[in-house]
Design an enzyme around this catalytic site. Structure first.
Site, PDB file in Angstrom:
ATOM      1  N   CYS A  91      47.393  41.368  37.856  1.00  0.00           N
ATOM      2  CA  CYS A  91      47.104  40.382  38.063  1.00  0.00           C
ATOM      3  C   CYS A  91      47.895  40.370  39.634  1.00  0.00           C
ATOM      4  O   CYS A  91      49.084  39.254  39.208  1.00  0.00           O
ATOM      5  CB  CYS A  91      47.094  38.934  36.513  1.00  0.00           C
ATOM      6  SG  CYS A  91      46.189  38.195  38.158  1.00  0.00           S
ATOM      7  N   CYS A 254      41.841  37.944  44.852  1.00  0.00           N
ATOM      8  CA  CYS A 254      42.161  39.317  43.520  1.00  0.00           C
ATOM      9  C   CYS A 254      42.436  39.889  44.029  1.00  0.00           C
ATOM     10  O   CYS A 254      42.179  40.900  45.373  1.00  0.00           O
ATOM     11  CB  CYS A 254      40.097  39.819  43.356  1.00  0.00           C
ATOM     12  SG  CYS A 254      41.168  40.173  41.432  1.00  0.00           S
TER      13      CYS A 254
END
Length: 333
Positions: A91, A254
């Site tokens: 992530c 992201c």
């Protein structure tokens, strides 16, 4: 005050997306690698993820990270990424949140103007470089795991849209890239539910009709992210809404999605090694991505991605569980 557990946390957000960094109370998770720890955690302690991510302590778009001792000698910390949808192999926004927390809490030795932190993640070793000014983390640059374009110009049949064309690439997770112009949908927050419904329908079609698997780790075998590309996006400045399983948007640009976007654009011949991409989220926040070099991922041609962004600490907390709490694993509505 009664509690059967106490978990220590430092909350943060990375360009709008939360990362609840669990700094204590979990203990050492079993497993010889962080990927094995991830698999064991999902099988044996997933109620801890839901306790911390689901309501009433979290929300439908919550994200977090559990700090662990590393499983490899070249890393400073191990990280297990947790969120509402499960445990991601990697992530990007969460890594920026973790690095910022480690610097600003003094959990690592801080040097100015740059503090290097190496993180052992389920997807592999990730190096972060935190720019520090007056003891504050003002930006984080991460050298992400090798990324690659899995396939270009793929087609799936999606209810309500017919045949949908997409590219798919890996940047720590798999991402399907779809142009909103081709779906006939506007890039507007007022239309967020239509955009989310479209992203989830495309995601389901991709996983059913064209399943994926990482060439070096076939257990990474699902696409849970759909990059809905806004009209006017280029290889220098791209805007998007990122639909994520089971049904929410990434607030940040992201980090792993930016890495996959770099790989996709490079495979299309639109972005060269050394070139930069400004990747803009649905709320207008930005990451800067760049390709630092070529590489291979198994038998695939890949890239070495680098992503820069910012994170801020938003609070500290101790999360508890009263023995009489009727929702010991949280809930989703």
């Amino acid at each position: 005050m009664r509690s059967s557990v106490v978990y220590h946390a430092v909350d943060s957000h990375t360009e709008g997306m939360p990362t609840r960094v669990i700094t204590g109370g979990v203990g050492v998770l079993p497993g010889d690698t962080m990927f094995e720890r991830r698999q064991r955690f999902l099988a044996e302690r997933d109620d801890l993820r839901t306790l911390l991510m689901y309501e009433p302590r979290g929300h439908a778009s919550m994200s977090g990270a559990i700090l662990q001792p590393p499983t490899r000698p070249d890393a400073d910390y191990g990280v297990l990424y947790i969120e509402v949808s499960g445990c991601l192999p990697m992530c990007g926004h969460g890594t920026m949140g973790v690095a910022t927390v480690l610097v600003e809490t003094g959990m690592v030795e801080v040097t100015e103007p740059e503090t290097v932190i190496r993180l052992d993640t389920p997807a592999g070793l990730v190096t972060t470089r935190v720019r520090v000014e007056d003891g504050r983390a003002v930006s984080v640059t991460l050298d992400n795991v090798p990324s690659y374009s899995h396939a270009l110009d793929q087609v799936v049949q999606v209810p309500g849209f017919g045949q949908v064309r997409y590219d798919i690439a890996y940047g720590g997770n798999f991402y399907a890239f779809v142009r909103l112009e081709e779906l006939g949908l506007p890039f507007e927050r007022a239309e967020k539910q239509r955009l989310l419904d479209a992203g989830l329908a495309i995601m389901e079609a991709v996983n059913e009709q064209n399943p994926v698997a990482h060439p070096e780790n076939p257990q990474i075998d699902v696409c849970h992210h759909v990059y809905l590309e806004a009209p006017g996006s280029t290889a220098q400045h791209s805007r998007h809404a990122m639909a994520i399983h089971p049904g929410w948007f990434d607030r940040s640009p992201c980090g792993t999605g930016t890495s996959a976007r770099l790989a996709q654009l490079h495979a299309r011949g639109e972005l060269e090694v050394g070139a930069e991409l400004v990747n803009e989220s649905f709320i207008g926040s930005r990451f800067t991505g760049r390709i630092t070099g070529p590489t291979t991922v198994g038998d695939r041609t890949g890239i070495l991605p680098q992503v820069t962004g910012r994170a801020w600490i938003t609070g500290t907390a101790q999360y508890m569980l009263d023995p009489t709490d009727p929702f010991p694993a949280g809930f989703l509505l």
